[in-house]
Write an enzyme that holds these catalytic residues in place. Structure first.
Site, PDB file in Angstrom:
ATOM      1  N   TYR A  56      58.601  43.475  65.010  1.00  0.00           N
ATOM      2  CA  TYR A  56      57.428  43.343  65.872  1.00  0.00           C
ATOM      3  C   TYR A  56      56.783  44.718  66.119  1.00  0.00           C
ATOM      4  O   TYR A  56      55.557  44.855  66.035  1.00  0.00           O
ATOM      5  CB  TYR A  56      57.818  42.711  67.217  1.00  0.00           C
ATOM      6  CG  TYR A  56      56.629  42.254  68.038  1.00  0.00           C
ATOM      7  CD1 TYR A  56      55.967  43.120  68.907  1.00  0.00           C
ATOM      8  CD2 TYR A  56      56.139  40.946  67.920  1.00  0.00           C
ATOM      9  CE1 TYR A  56      54.863  42.715  69.643  1.00  0.00           C
ATOM     10  CE2 TYR A  56      55.035  40.528  68.654  1.00  0.00           C
ATOM     11  CZ  TYR A  56      54.408  41.422  69.510  1.00  0.00           C
ATOM     12  OH  TYR A  56      53.303  41.013  70.232  1.00  0.00           O
ATOM     13  N   PRO A  85      48.433  34.963  62.957  1.00  0.00           N
ATOM     14  CA  PRO A  85      48.468  36.051  63.941  1.00  0.00           C
ATOM     15  C   PRO A  85      49.706  36.062  64.846  1.00  0.00           C
ATOM     16  O   PRO A  85      49.858  36.942  65.668  1.00  0.00           O
ATOM     17  CB  PRO A  85      47.192  35.829  64.756  1.00  0.00           C
ATOM     18  CG  PRO A  85      46.779  34.447  64.501  1.00  0.00           C
ATOM     19  CD  PRO A  85      47.320  34.053  63.180  1.00  0.00           C
ATOM     20  N   LYS A 114      50.499  40.951  63.037  1.00  0.00           N
ATOM     21  CA  LYS A 114      50.669  41.809  61.862  1.00  0.00           C
ATOM     22  C   LYS A 114      49.398  42.024  61.059  1.00  0.00           C
ATOM     23  O   LYS A 114      49.378  42.839  60.128  1.00  0.00           O
ATOM     24  CB  LYS A 114      51.731  41.190  60.938  1.00  0.00           C
ATOM     25  CG  LYS A 114      53.135  41.258  61.521  1.00  0.00           C
ATOM     26  CD  LYS A 114      53.662  42.680  61.571  1.00  0.00           C
ATOM     27  CE  LYS A 114      54.737  42.846  62.632  1.00  0.00           C
ATOM     28  NZ  LYS A 114      54.308  43.715  63.709  1.00  0.00           N
ATOM     29  N   TYR A 136      55.055  34.414  74.447  1.00  0.00           N
ATOM     30  CA  TYR A 136      54.891  33.483  73.320  1.00  0.00           C
ATOM     31  C   TYR A 136      55.624  32.204  73.711  1.00  0.00           C
ATOM     32  O   TYR A 136      56.818  32.229  73.974  1.00  0.00           O
ATOM     33  CB  TYR A 136      55.532  34.062  72.050  1.00  0.00           C
ATOM     34  CG  TYR A 136      54.816  35.251  71.459  1.00  0.00           C
ATOM     35  CD1 TYR A 136      55.022  36.541  71.937  1.00  0.00           C
ATOM     36  CD2 TYR A 136      53.916  35.082  70.400  1.00  0.00           C
ATOM     37  CE1 TYR A 136      54.369  37.640  71.377  1.00  0.00           C
ATOM     38  CE2 TYR A 136      53.263  36.178  69.825  1.00  0.00           C
ATOM     39  CZ  TYR A 136      53.494  37.442  70.327  1.00  0.00           C
ATOM     40  OH  TYR A 136      52.837  38.521  69.775  1.00  0.00           O
ATOM     41  N   HIS A 185      53.617  48.486  75.975  1.00  0.00           N
ATOM     42  CA  HIS A 185      54.530  47.369  76.253  1.00  0.00           C
ATOM     43  C   HIS A 185      55.892  47.671  75.624  1.00  0.00           C
ATOM     44  O   HIS A 185      55.987  47.907  74.429  1.00  0.00           O
ATOM     45  CB  HIS A 185      53.975  46.056  75.686  1.00  0.00           C
ATOM     46  CG  HIS A 185      52.985  45.414  76.611  1.00  0.00           C
ATOM     47  ND1 HIS A 185      52.479  44.147  76.376  1.00  0.00           N
ATOM     48  CD2 HIS A 185      52.393  45.852  77.746  1.00  0.00           C
ATOM     49  CE1 HIS A 185      51.649  43.834  77.359  1.00  0.00           C
ATOM     50  NE2 HIS A 185      51.565  44.852  78.194  1.00  0.00           N
TER      51      HIS A 185
HETATM   52  P1  FAS Z   1      37.925  42.645  58.380  1.00  0.00           P
HETATM   53  O1  FAS Z   1      37.687  41.217  57.956  1.00  0.00           O
HETATM   54  O2  FAS Z   1      38.150  42.960  59.811  1.00  0.00           O
HETATM   55  O3  FAS Z   1      36.661  43.530  57.952  1.00  0.00           O
HETATM   56  C1  FAS Z   1      36.021  43.312  56.705  1.00  0.00           C
HETATM   57  C2  FAS Z   1      34.580  43.782  56.832  1.00  0.00           C
HETATM   58  O4  FAS Z   1      33.962  43.646  55.551  1.00  0.00           O
HETATM   59  C3  FAS Z   1      33.788  42.930  57.811  1.00  0.00           C
HETATM   60  O5  FAS Z   1      33.097  43.745  58.725  1.00  0.00           O
HETATM   61  C4  FAS Z   1      32.816  42.149  56.916  1.00  0.00           C
HETATM   62  O6  FAS Z   1      31.562  41.940  57.529  1.00  0.00           O
HETATM   63  C5  FAS Z   1      32.679  43.072  55.720  1.00  0.00           C
HETATM   64  N1  FAS Z   1      32.343  42.375  54.466  1.00  0.00           N
HETATM   65  C6  FAS Z   1      32.798  41.181  54.037  1.00  0.00           C
HETATM   66  N2  FAS Z   1      32.273  40.884  52.835  1.00  0.00           N
HETATM   67  C7  FAS Z   1      31.460  41.940  52.497  1.00  0.00           C
HETATM   68  C8  FAS Z   1      30.631  42.230  51.385  1.00  0.00           C
HETATM   69  N3  FAS Z   1      30.548  41.383  50.363  1.00  0.00           N
HETATM   70  N4  FAS Z   1      29.926  43.385  51.381  1.00  0.00           N
HETATM   71  C9  FAS Z   1      30.051  44.259  52.422  1.00  0.00           C
HETATM   72  N5  FAS Z   1      30.815  44.037  53.508  1.00  0.00           N
HETATM   73  C10 FAS Z   1      31.508  42.886  53.538  1.00  0.00           C
HETATM   74  N6  FAS Z   1      45.251  40.134  63.577  1.00  0.00           N
HETATM   75  C11 FAS Z   1      46.165  40.420  64.520  1.00  0.00           C
HETATM   76  O7  FAS Z   1      47.001  41.302  64.300  1.00  0.00           O
HETATM   77  N7  FAS Z   1      46.171  39.739  65.720  1.00  0.00           N
HETATM   78  C12 FAS Z   1      45.237  38.771  66.006  1.00  0.00           C
HETATM   79  O8  FAS Z   1      45.249  38.182  67.079  1.00  0.00           O
HETATM   80  C13 FAS Z   1      44.251  38.457  65.055  1.00  0.00           C
HETATM   81  N8  FAS Z   1      43.274  37.519  65.318  1.00  0.00           N
HETATM   82  C14 FAS Z   1      42.350  37.218  64.337  1.00  0.00           C
HETATM   83  C15 FAS Z   1      41.344  36.252  64.554  1.00  0.00           C
HETATM   84  C16 FAS Z   1      40.416  35.945  63.543  1.00  0.00           C
HETATM   85  C17 FAS Z   1      39.358  34.905  63.803  1.00  0.00           C
HETATM   86  C18 FAS Z   1      40.481  36.605  62.300  1.00  0.00           C
HETATM   87  C19 FAS Z   1      39.493  36.263  61.199  1.00  0.00           C
HETATM   88  C20 FAS Z   1      41.459  37.571  62.088  1.00  0.00           C
HETATM   89  C21 FAS Z   1      42.386  37.889  63.098  1.00  0.00           C
HETATM   90  N9  FAS Z   1      43.376  38.869  62.907  1.00  0.00           N
HETATM   91  C22 FAS Z   1      44.304  39.173  63.839  1.00  0.00           C
HETATM   92  C23 FAS Z   1      43.452  39.590  61.690  1.00  0.00           C
HETATM   93  C24 FAS Z   1      42.438  40.707  61.769  1.00  0.00           C
HETATM   94  O9  FAS Z   1      42.669  41.487  62.884  1.00  0.00           O
HETATM   95  C25 FAS Z   1      42.500  41.448  60.458  1.00  0.00           C
HETATM   96  O10 FAS Z   1      43.825  41.712  60.064  1.00  0.00           O
HETATM   97  C26 FAS Z   1      41.715  42.724  60.495  1.00  0.00           C
HETATM   98  O11 FAS Z   1      40.407  42.417  60.886  1.00  0.00           O
HETATM   99  C27 FAS Z   1      41.791  43.341  59.104  1.00  0.00           C
HETATM  100  O12 FAS Z   1      40.820  44.304  59.038  1.00  0.00           O
HETATM  101  P2  FAS Z   1      39.983  44.518  57.670  1.00  0.00           P
HETATM  102  O13 FAS Z   1      40.911  44.532  56.527  1.00  0.00           O
HETATM  103  O14 FAS Z   1      39.099  45.678  57.945  1.00  0.00           O
HETATM  104  O15 FAS Z   1      39.116  43.180  57.485  1.00  0.00           O
HETATM  105  C1  PHB Z   2      45.989  39.125  70.988  1.00  0.00           C
HETATM  106  O1  PHB Z   2      46.085  39.713  72.081  1.00  0.00           O
HETATM  107  O2  PHB Z   2      44.884  38.783  70.516  1.00  0.00           O
HETATM  108  C2  PHB Z   2      47.234  38.811  70.210  1.00  0.00           C
HETATM  109  C3  PHB Z   2      48.424  39.396  70.609  1.00  0.00           C
HETATM  110  C4  PHB Z   2      49.577  39.105  69.894  1.00  0.00           C
HETATM  111  C5  PHB Z   2      49.521  38.234  68.820  1.00  0.00           C
HETATM  112  C6  PHB Z   2      48.313  37.654  68.425  1.00  0.00           C
HETATM  113  C7  PHB Z   2      47.163  37.938  69.131  1.00  0.00           C
HETATM  114  O3  PHB Z   2      50.657  37.936  68.142  1.00  0.00           O
END
Ligand code: FAS
Ligand code: PHB
Length: 389
Positions: free
Chosen positions: A384, A292, A296, A200, A72
Site C-alpha cells: 500500500y 482504484p 495504485k 475500506y 497517514h
Molecule cells: P491521465 O489520463 O490522467 O492523463 C492523460 C492526459 O492525456 C489527459 O489530460 C488527456 O486529456 C490527454 N490525452 C488523451 N488523449 C490525448 C490525445 N490523443 N492527444 C493529446 N492528449 C491526450 N487512481 C488512484 O490512484 N486513485 C483513484 O481514486 C483514482 N480514481 C480515478 C477515477 C477515474 C474516473 C479515472 C479515469 C482514473 C482514476 N485513477 C485513480 C487513476 C488515475 O489517477 C490515473 O492513474 C492517473 O490519472 C494517471 O495519470 P496519466 O497517466 O497522466 O493519465
Molecule cells: C481517493 O481518495 O480518491 C482514494 C483513496 C484511496 C483509494 C482510492 C481512492 O484506494
C-alpha cells in the site's frame, strides 16, 4: 518545429516527466487534447506513495504538497460491524500522504509555467509517425492549422483512451485485461471527514470507501452496478447507502452535505506490453490501468516516470542507451506487482454478483486473516505504501 522529447498528454505523467527532464536541460513539448481548466477539473486519486512524494520533491514542485498534505500512518478496514487498523508506521516504519491528484497536477502546471516550457492545449488529431525510426515525427492540429514536430523521442502519457498505445502495431502489442462487474460511485463534499484515516469497507451491500482531501473536504465511494447512472443517485440516497455499509459506530458520525462532484468510474485491470516501440515510450494509464482499490493508478504512473526520466537523462548526458533499452522490462516488473495488489484488494473488499456461499466464506476468512495475522498485514502495508522503485 523540433524538440528533443514530445510528450503526448498533459496529465500527471506527462507533466512530471516534463518537469524532471527540464531540470536536466532536456527540452520537451507537451501536447494536451483538452484545456488546462478541463484537466484540472478532474477528481481522481487521493493517496500518494512515498515514491511519488520523493519524485515531486526531486522535481522541485513539493513546496505546497509538503505544506498542505496530510500524512497517514495507516488505514482501516471494516467488515459488517468489525473495524481494524493496519498501522504502516508500526509494521514497516512508513506512511502515505493524502494530497489530491488535482493538486499534484496544478502544482506541475504552475512549475511548467515558471520554466517557460511549451504546452499546447486543445491539440487535436495527434499522430505519431515513424516511431520505429531514428527520426520520428508528431503531427497535430490547433484551430484547424496542422503542425509537425520532429523529435528524438515520444513519451505516450495520454491515458487509457489516448493515441500512443494504438500507435504500436497490434502484431507487436500484447494486452491483458480484466473488467470488473461493477463501478465506483464517488462524491466530493465540503464536510469534515468521518475518520482521521481511510476506511475500506466490505459489507453485505457491497464495498464503500471513506477518504478525504483535507479537514473539510471528504471523498466517499460506494460500489455500484455498471448500469447505474449519476443522475439516478440523489445525495440523500448516496448518504443512506454509504451509512448502510459502515459499522454503526462510524455511520452515526457521518456528516452529510451537498455533493460538489459526483461521478461513476468503471473498474478494470489492464496492461499493454511492451511499453516501448522504437522511439515511443508509454507511461502511466496509456500502458496500464488498475481498479482504484489499492490507490495504485497515479502511483504506478509515477514509477514509470521515474524509470523513463532516468533513462532519457542517461541517454542525453552519456549517450548511454542501456536505460531506454531496459525501460519496458523495468517498468512492467513493478506494474505487475501493482496490478496484483489492486486485483487482490478489489477481490477482498467487493461483493461479486456470482459469489457463492463458499466464496463469501473464503472472503471473510481472508479478511479475518488480515485482521489478526501480522505477516499478512505487513504484506498489505508494503504494497500500500509502495514497493521500492
Ligand atoms: P491521465 O489520463 O490522467 O492523463 C492523460 C492526459 O492525456 C489527459 O489530460 C488527456 O486529456 C490527454 N490525452 C488523451 N488523449 C490525448 C490525445 N490523443 N492527444 C493529446 N492528449 C491526450 N487512481 C488512484 O490512484 N486513485 C483513484 O481514486 C483514482 N480514481 C480515478 C477515477 C477515474 C474516473 C479515472 C479515469 C482514473 C482514476 N485513477 C485513480 C487513476 C488515475 O489517477 C490515473 O492513474 C492517473 O490519472 C494517471 O495519470 P496519466 O497517466 O497522466 O493519465
Ligand atoms: C481517493 O481518495 O480518491 C482514494 C483513496 C484511496 C483509494 C482510492 C481512492 O484506494
Amino acid at each position: 518545429m523540433r524538440t528533443q522529447v514530445v510528450i503526448v498528454g498533459g496529465g500527471p505523467s506527462g507533466l512530471l516527466l516534463g518537469q524532471l527532464l527540464a531540470l536536466k536541460g532536456i527540452e520537451t513539448v507537451i501536447l494536451e487534447r483538452k484545456t488546462r481548466d478541463y484537466v484540472l477539473s478532474r477528481i481522481r486519486a487521493g493517496i500518494l506513495e512515498t515514491g511519488l512524494v520523493n519524485l515531486m520533491r526531486k522535481a522541485g514542485v513539493a513546496e505546497r504538497m509538503d505544506r498542505e498534505c496530510i500524512v497517514h500512518d495507516g488505514t482501516y478496514i471494516s467488515y459488517e460491524n468489525e473495524l481494524f487498523s493496519i498501522n504502516f508506521k508500526e509494521l514497516i516504519d512508513q506512511s502515505v500522504v493524502v494530497y489530491g491528484q488535482t493538486e499534484v497536477t496544478r502544482d506541475l502546471y504552475d512549475a511548467r509555467d515558471q520554466i517557460g516550457a511549451k504546452t499546447v492545449f486543445e491539440a487535436e488529431g495527434v499522430q505519431i509517425l515513424d516511431a520505429d525510426s531514428n527520426a520520428p515525427l508528431v503531427t497535430y492540429c490547433v484551430n484547424g492549422v496542422q503542425y509537425t514536430i520532429a523529435c528524438d523521442f515520444i513519451a505516450g502519457c495520454d491515458g487509457f483512451r489516448g493515441v500512443s498505445r494504438k500507435t504500436i502495431p497490434e502484431t507487436v502489442r500484447q494486452e491483458f485485461e480484466k473488467v470488473f462487474p461493477f463501478g465506483w460511485l464517488g462524491i466530493l463534499s465540503e464536510t469534515p471527514p468521518v475518520h482521521d484515516e481511510l476506511i475500506y469497507a466490505n459489507s453485505e451491500r457491497g464495498f464503500a470507501l471513506c477518504s478525504l482531501r483535507n479537514e473539510n473536504l471528504s471523498r466517499y465511494y460506494v460500489q455500484c452496478p455498471l448500469t447505474d447512472t449519476v443522475e439516478g443517485w440523489s445525495d440523500d440516497a448516496f448518504w443512506d447507502e454509504l451509512r448502510s455499509r459502515l459499522p454503526q459506530s462510524i455511520a452515526e458520525k457521518i456528516v452529510t452535505g451537498p455533493s460538489i462532484e459526483k461521478s461513476i468510474a468503471p473498474l478494470r485491470s489492464f496492461v499493454s506490453e511492451p511499453m516501448r516501440w522504437g522511439r515511443l515510450f508509454l507511461c502511466g494509464d496509456a500502458a496500464h490501468i488498475v481498479p482504484p482499490t489499492g490507490a495504485k493508478g497515479l502511483n504506478t504512473a509515477a514509477s514509470d516516470v521515474h524509470y523513463l526520466s532516468e533513462a532519457l537523462i542517461q541517454y542525453y548526458e552519456h549517450s548511454d542507451e542501456q536505460g531506454i533499452d531496459s525501460y519496458s522490462e523495468m517498468a512492467l516488473a513493478r506494474v505487475w506487482k501493482a496490478e496484483r495488489f489492486s486485483w487482490a484488494t478489489t477481490n477482498l473488499l467487493h461483493r461479486f454478483p456470482d459469489q457463492s456461499g463458499f466464496d463469501l466464506k473464503m472472503q471473510r476468512a481472508e479478511i479475518e486473516s488480515l485482521h489478526h495475522n501480522k505477516a499478512a498485514q505487513k504484506w498489505f502495508a508494503q504494497n500500500y505504501v509502495g514497493l521500492p522503485y
